[in-house]
Scaffold this motif. Structure first.
Motif, PDB file in Angstrom:
ATOM      1  N   GLN A 180       0.852  -1.182   0.000  1.00  0.00           N
ATOM      2  CA  GLN A 180       0.000   0.000   0.000  1.00  0.00           C
ATOM      3  C   GLN A 180       0.889   1.234   0.000  1.00  0.00           C
ATOM      4  OE1 GLN A 180      -2.428   0.089   3.500  1.00  0.00           O
ATOM      5  NE2 GLN A 180      -3.872   1.542   2.632  1.00  0.00           N
ATOM      6  N   ARG A 181       0.429   2.264  -0.677  1.00  0.00           N
ATOM      7  CA  ARG A 181       1.122   3.559  -0.645  1.00  0.00           C
ATOM      8  C   ARG A 181       0.100   4.616  -0.305  1.00  0.00           C
ATOM      9  NH1 ARG A 181       5.006   4.871  -5.447  1.00  0.00           N
ATOM     10  NH2 ARG A 181       5.572   6.525  -4.004  1.00  0.00           N
ATOM     11  N   GLY A 182       0.448   5.449   0.660  1.00  0.00           N
ATOM     12  CA  GLY A 182      -0.474   6.507   1.069  1.00  0.00           C
ATOM     13  C   GLY A 182      -1.813   5.929   1.496  1.00  0.00           C
ATOM     14  N   ALA A 183      -2.884   6.590   1.055  1.00  0.00           N
ATOM     15  CA  ALA A 183      -4.233   6.146   1.420  1.00  0.00           C
ATOM     16  C   ALA A 183      -4.811   5.198   0.374  1.00  0.00           C
ATOM     17  CB  ALA A 183      -5.140   7.351   1.591  1.00  0.00           C
ATOM     18  N   THR A 238       8.307  11.967   6.545  1.00  0.00           N
ATOM     19  CA  THR A 238       8.405  11.483   5.178  1.00  0.00           C
ATOM     20  C   THR A 238       7.499  12.297   4.276  1.00  0.00           C
ATOM     21  OG1 THR A 238       8.803   9.277   6.037  1.00  0.00           O
ATOM     22  CG2 THR A 238       8.162   9.429   3.736  1.00  0.00           C
ATOM     23  N   PRO A 239       8.047  12.851   3.204  1.00  0.00           N
ATOM     24  CA  PRO A 239       7.196  13.560   2.255  1.00  0.00           C
ATOM     25  C   PRO A 239       6.153  12.612   1.654  1.00  0.00           C
ATOM     26  CG  PRO A 239       9.517  14.013   1.836  1.00  0.00           C
ATOM     27  CD  PRO A 239       9.455  12.903   2.838  1.00  0.00           C
ATOM     28  N   PRO A 240       4.994  13.133   1.265  1.00  0.00           N
ATOM     29  CA  PRO A 240       3.950  12.280   0.675  1.00  0.00           C
ATOM     30  C   PRO A 240       4.470  11.517  -0.545  1.00  0.00           C
ATOM     31  CG  PRO A 240       3.126  14.501   1.060  1.00  0.00           C
ATOM     32  CD  PRO A 240       4.598  14.526   1.330  1.00  0.00           C
ATOM     33  N   GLY A 241       4.006  10.283  -0.686  1.00  0.00           N
ATOM     34  CA  GLY A 241       4.373   9.479  -1.837  1.00  0.00           C
ATOM     35  C   GLY A 241       5.714   8.801  -1.749  1.00  0.00           C
ATOM     36  N   ARG A 242       6.353   8.894  -0.604  1.00  0.00           N
ATOM     37  CA  ARG A 242       7.689   8.301  -0.454  1.00  0.00           C
ATOM     38  C   ARG A 242       7.688   7.171   0.566  1.00  0.00           C
ATOM     39  NH1 ARG A 242      12.197  12.077  -2.166  1.00  0.00           N
ATOM     40  NH2 ARG A 242      13.403  10.766  -0.794  1.00  0.00           N
ATOM     41  N   GLU A 243       6.613   6.401   0.562  1.00  0.00           N
ATOM     42  CA  GLU A 243       6.492   5.331   1.544  1.00  0.00           C
ATOM     43  C   GLU A 243       5.866   4.107   0.895  1.00  0.00           C
ATOM     44  OE1 GLU A 243       5.009   5.240   6.039  1.00  0.00           O
ATOM     45  OE2 GLU A 243       3.445   5.884   4.652  1.00  0.00           O
ATOM     46  N   LEU A 244       6.360   2.940   1.282  1.00  0.00           N
ATOM     47  CA  LEU A 244       5.771   1.664   0.871  1.00  0.00           C
ATOM     48  C   LEU A 244       5.439   0.908   2.144  1.00  0.00           C
ATOM     49  CD1 LEU A 244       5.147  -0.396  -1.439  1.00  0.00           C
ATOM     50  CD2 LEU A 244       7.411  -1.350  -0.967  1.00  0.00           C
ATOM     51  N   ILE A 255       8.451   1.152   4.786  1.00  0.00           N
ATOM     52  CA  ILE A 255       9.722   1.624   4.233  1.00  0.00           C
ATOM     53  C   ILE A 255       9.493   3.041   3.735  1.00  0.00           C
ATOM     54  CG2 ILE A 255      11.512   1.231   2.515  1.00  0.00           C
ATOM     55  CD1 ILE A 255      10.639  -1.770   2.615  1.00  0.00           C
ATOM     56  N   GLN A 256      10.258   3.969   4.299  1.00  0.00           N
ATOM     57  CA  GLN A 256      10.073   5.390   3.998  1.00  0.00           C
ATOM     58  C   GLN A 256      11.352   5.983   3.425  1.00  0.00           C
ATOM     59  OE1 GLN A 256       9.164   5.863   8.141  1.00  0.00           O
ATOM     60  NE2 GLN A 256       7.093   6.553   7.647  1.00  0.00           N
ATOM     61  N   LEU A 257      11.197   6.690   2.318  1.00  0.00           N
ATOM     62  CA  LEU A 257      12.321   7.409   1.727  1.00  0.00           C
ATOM     63  C   LEU A 257      12.283   8.819   2.294  1.00  0.00           C
ATOM     64  CD1 LEU A 257      11.929   6.229  -1.981  1.00  0.00           C
ATOM     65  CD2 LEU A 257      13.328   5.232  -0.187  1.00  0.00           C
ATOM     66  N   THR A 258      13.270   9.142   3.096  1.00  0.00           N
ATOM     67  CA  THR A 258      13.332  10.458   3.723  1.00  0.00           C
ATOM     68  C   THR A 258      14.254  11.356   2.890  1.00  0.00           C
ATOM     69  OG1 THR A 258      15.222   9.956   5.137  1.00  0.00           O
ATOM     70  CG2 THR A 258      13.034   9.386   6.000  1.00  0.00           C
ATOM     71  N   GLU A 259      14.513  12.517   3.398  1.00  0.00           N
ATOM     72  CA  GLU A 259      15.414  13.439   2.689  1.00  0.00           C
ATOM     73  C   GLU A 259      16.872  12.968   2.747  1.00  0.00           C
ATOM     74  OE1 GLU A 259      14.408  15.937   0.820  1.00  0.00           O
ATOM     75  OE2 GLU A 259      12.338  15.481   1.359  1.00  0.00           O
ATOM     76  N   ARG A 260      17.215  12.142   3.741  1.00  0.00           N
ATOM     77  CA  ARG A 260      18.610  11.717   3.928  1.00  0.00           C
ATOM     78  C   ARG A 260      18.854  10.238   3.641  1.00  0.00           C
ATOM     79  NH1 ARG A 260      19.132  13.051   9.641  1.00  0.00           N
ATOM     80  NH2 ARG A 260      20.576  11.326   9.562  1.00  0.00           N
ATOM     81  N   GLY A 261      17.795   9.469   3.554  1.00  0.00           N
ATOM     82  CA  GLY A 261      18.005   8.036   3.375  1.00  0.00           C
ATOM     83  C   GLY A 261      16.701   7.283   3.444  1.00  0.00           C
ATOM     84  N   VAL A 262      16.774   6.095   4.021  1.00  0.00           N
ATOM     85  CA  VAL A 262      15.613   5.214   4.103  1.00  0.00           C
ATOM     86  C   VAL A 262      15.427   4.802   5.550  1.00  0.00           C
ATOM     87  CG1 VAL A 262      14.601   3.040   3.306  1.00  0.00           C
ATOM     88  CG2 VAL A 262      16.057   4.363   1.768  1.00  0.00           C
ATOM     89  N   VAL A 263      14.173   4.786   5.973  1.00  0.00           N
ATOM     90  CA  VAL A 263      13.808   4.273   7.295  1.00  0.00           C
ATOM     91  C   VAL A 263      12.956   3.032   7.058  1.00  0.00           C
ATOM     92  CG1 VAL A 263      12.526   4.715   9.430  1.00  0.00           C
ATOM     93  CG2 VAL A 263      13.863   6.547   8.371  1.00  0.00           C
ATOM     94  N   TRP A 264      13.321   1.963   7.740  1.00  0.00           N
ATOM     95  CA  TRP A 264      12.606   0.689   7.617  1.00  0.00           C
ATOM     96  C   TRP A 264      12.073   0.359   9.001  1.00  0.00           C
ATOM     97  CZ3 TRP A 264      15.636  -4.490   6.786  1.00  0.00           C
ATOM     98  CH2 TRP A 264      14.739  -5.567   6.702  1.00  0.00           C
ATOM     99  N   GLN A 265      10.769   0.410   9.147  1.00  0.00           N
ATOM    100  CA  GLN A 265      10.146   0.076  10.425  1.00  0.00           C
ATOM    101  C   GLN A 265       9.558  -1.317  10.325  1.00  0.00           C
ATOM    102  OE1 GLN A 265       8.191   4.250  11.189  1.00  0.00           O
ATOM    103  NE2 GLN A 265       8.324   3.030  13.043  1.00  0.00           N
ATOM    104  N   ALA A 291      12.166   6.927  -8.093  1.00  0.00           N
ATOM    105  CA  ALA A 291      11.671   6.690  -9.451  1.00  0.00           C
ATOM    106  C   ALA A 291      11.276   5.227  -9.638  1.00  0.00           C
ATOM    107  CB  ALA A 291      12.728   7.092 -10.472  1.00  0.00           C
ATOM    108  N   ALA A 292      12.093   4.316  -9.120  1.00  0.00           N
ATOM    109  CA  ALA A 292      11.789   2.887  -9.238  1.00  0.00           C
ATOM    110  C   ALA A 292      10.559   2.506  -8.424  1.00  0.00           C
ATOM    111  CB  ALA A 292      12.999   2.052  -8.810  1.00  0.00           C
ATOM    112  N   LEU A 293      10.387   3.113  -7.249  1.00  0.00           N
ATOM    113  CA  LEU A 293       9.202   2.848  -6.431  1.00  0.00           C
ATOM    114  C   LEU A 293       7.946   3.345  -7.141  1.00  0.00           C
ATOM    115  CD1 LEU A 293       7.859   1.869  -3.826  1.00  0.00           C
ATOM    116  CD2 LEU A 293       8.389   4.115  -2.818  1.00  0.00           C
ATOM    117  N   ASP A 294       8.031   4.525  -7.734  1.00  0.00           N
ATOM    118  CA  ASP A 294       6.879   5.067  -8.459  1.00  0.00           C
ATOM    119  C   ASP A 294       6.493   4.150  -9.632  1.00  0.00           C
ATOM    120  OD1 ASP A 294       6.752   7.218  -6.725  1.00  0.00           O
ATOM    121  OD2 ASP A 294       7.850   8.569  -8.058  1.00  0.00           O
ATOM    122  N   ALA A 295       7.481   3.540 -10.266  1.00  0.00           N
ATOM    123  CA  ALA A 295       7.196   2.643 -11.384  1.00  0.00           C
ATOM    124  C   ALA A 295       6.673   1.283 -10.904  1.00  0.00           C
ATOM    125  CB  ALA A 295       8.447   2.435 -12.231  1.00  0.00           C
TER     126      ALA A 295
END
Length: 166
Positions: free
Chosen positions: A74-77, A111-117, A129-139, A159-163
């Motif tokens: 899932q991404r976002g809502a 995490t900015p919108p759209g940068r989470e899986l 899994i969140q793409l932040t401004e500095r890296g990735v956070v995996w909870q 870009a790869a996540l969006d695809a």
């Protein structure tokens, strides 16, 4: 009936001479110390391999592959969708970039919108899994893990996540 005769007392072992005792102890202890050191080194190596396996996205990919029907993303809502080969390929790309450099500790997870899986197992969130401004956070569970990445690697992952998971 008379009791059987008592067994003869065993012969006393001859004690080593005082000069020979330390030499015998050193000789006997040296292999034991080497074996203990080798065992400690083996245990340390095993623990390191287990930690690396646990802190690599590869362990998550293996879990997804073992029970694909139970997992959704899932991404976002947006609605939850079945995990696809494209999502697993994205996780493989993330694993290649992050490797085993994941660290625990305080995490700024704005995490900015759209940068989470979000990965769900049987409808329950298991990994975020969140793409932040500095890296990735995996909870996963109560402890967040993070890895700092260069900006170009983050842009490629985004870009790869969006695809893979539009």
């Amino acid at each position: 009936r008379p009791a059987p005769p008592a067994a003869p007392a065993p012969l006393a072992a001859q004690a080593p001479s005082p000069a020979a005792a330390p030499l015998a102890a050193d000789t006997a202890e040296a292999p034991g110390r080497r074996a203990a050191a080798a065992k400690a080194e083996l245990n340390e190596s095993r623990l390191q391999r287990e930690a690396e396996a646990y802190t690599r996205i590869g362990s998550l990919r293996a879990t997804l592959a073992a029970e694909p029907a139970r997992w959704t993303w899932q991404r976002g809502a947006g609605p939850a969708q079945p995990v696809t080969d494209a999502v697993i390929a994205w996780l493989h790309q993330l694993d290649g970039v992050a490797g085993s450099r994941w660290q625990t500790g305080p995490v700024d997870i704005a995490t900015p919108p759209g940068r989470e899986l979000i990965l769900l197992r049987n409808g329950q969130v298991q990994h975020r899994i969140q793409l932040t401004e500095r890296g990735v956070v995996w909870q996963r569970g109560p402890t967040p893990w993070q890895v700092d990445l260069p900006a170009d690697a983050l842009a490629a992952l985004q870009a790869a996540l969006d695809a893979a998971a539009p």
